[in-house]
Structure formats: C-alpha cells, structure tokens
Design a protein around this motif. Sequence first.
Motif, PDB file in Angstrom:
ATOM      1  N   ASP A   2      18.487 -18.466  26.482  1.00  0.00           N
ATOM      2  CA  ASP A   2      18.526 -19.270  27.885  1.00  0.00           C
ATOM      3  C   ASP A   2      17.771 -19.152  29.073  1.00  0.00           C
ATOM      4  N   SER A   3      17.804 -20.020  30.114  1.00  0.00           N
ATOM      5  CA  SER A   3      16.927 -19.972  31.007  1.00  0.00           C
ATOM      6  C   SER A   3      16.486 -18.740  31.667  1.00  0.00           C
ATOM      7  N   ARG A   4      17.822 -18.011  31.986  1.00  0.00           N
ATOM      8  CA  ARG A   4      17.745 -16.687  32.732  1.00  0.00           C
ATOM      9  C   ARG A   4      16.927 -15.837  31.765  1.00  0.00           C
ATOM     10  N   SER A  34       7.494 -22.409  41.772  1.00  0.00           N
ATOM     11  CA  SER A  34       7.784 -22.942  40.475  1.00  0.00           C
ATOM     12  C   SER A  34       8.025 -21.697  39.588  1.00  0.00           C
ATOM     13  N   ILE A  35       7.194 -20.490  39.779  1.00  0.00           N
ATOM     14  CA  ILE A  35       7.126 -19.276  39.167  1.00  0.00           C
ATOM     15  C   ILE A  35       8.678 -18.665  39.615  1.00  0.00           C
ATOM     16  N   ALA A  36       8.646 -18.617  40.836  1.00  0.00           N
ATOM     17  CA  ALA A  36       9.978 -17.839  41.269  1.00  0.00           C
ATOM     18  C   ALA A  36      11.095 -18.659  40.680  1.00  0.00           C
ATOM     19  N   SER A  45      10.877 -28.360  34.691  1.00  0.00           N
ATOM     20  CA  SER A  45      10.182 -29.334  33.843  1.00  0.00           C
ATOM     21  C   SER A  45       9.945 -28.602  32.654  1.00  0.00           C
ATOM     22  N   THR A  46       9.947 -29.170  31.624  1.00  0.00           N
ATOM     23  CA  THR A  46       9.315 -28.349  30.231  1.00  0.00           C
ATOM     24  C   THR A  46       7.793 -28.361  30.256  1.00  0.00           C
ATOM     25  N   ALA A  47       7.243 -29.216  31.127  1.00  0.00           N
ATOM     26  CA  ALA A  47       5.804 -29.115  31.143  1.00  0.00           C
ATOM     27  C   ALA A  47       5.221 -28.019  31.921  1.00  0.00           C
ATOM     28  N   VAL A  50       5.655 -24.754  29.754  1.00  0.00           N
ATOM     29  CA  VAL A  50       4.882 -24.768  28.792  1.00  0.00           C
ATOM     30  C   VAL A  50       3.509 -24.264  29.589  1.00  0.00           C
ATOM     31  N   LYS A  51       3.221 -24.826  30.465  1.00  0.00           N
ATOM     32  CA  LYS A  51       1.953 -24.143  31.263  1.00  0.00           C
ATOM     33  C   LYS A  51       1.814 -22.794  31.652  1.00  0.00           C
ATOM     34  N   VAL A  52       3.184 -22.181  32.213  1.00  0.00           N
ATOM     35  CA  VAL A  52       3.250 -20.879  32.531  1.00  0.00           C
ATOM     36  C   VAL A  52       3.207 -20.037  31.513  1.00  0.00           C
TER      37      VAL A  52
END
Length: 68
Positions: A2-4, A34-36, A45-47, A50-52
């Motif tokens: 999950d996202s968490r 965005s990192i936070a 976003s999925t993009a 993926v970048k991170v």
Amino acid sequence: MDSRGFGTRIRQSRDARGWSQEELAARADVSRPSIARIERGDDVSTATLVKVASALGLAVEITEGDKH
C-alpha cells in the motif's frame, strides 16, 4: 504494497543513503513536498513514484488488485 508501506520503504532507502528529502528530490527531479507526500503515504502520480524509486535504485511493479 500500500501507499503507506511504499512511503516507509522510500524513507528507509533515503535514510540508508544519508540523503535529505531535498537531496532525493533533486536526484529524482521532483519537488521536496512530493517526497514528503510519498513518505506520508499520500497520493502522488505514478510518474513521480517511478522517478523517486529510480533515483534510489528501486523498482516499481504495478499489479492488478484483488478482484471481488
């Protein structure tokens, strides 16, 4: 995951490298907020994910959820 859980994994990977949120953001070409958001488990976003993940040398796998 999950996202968490994903956010926790991102934070652990960032911490293991000794990177600040600002440094990861610069390496991933995304904003520090965005990192936070990722680390809190908020929607991004999925993009961006993926970048991170790529900046940390992690892979992102997208699978179908459970069908009920």
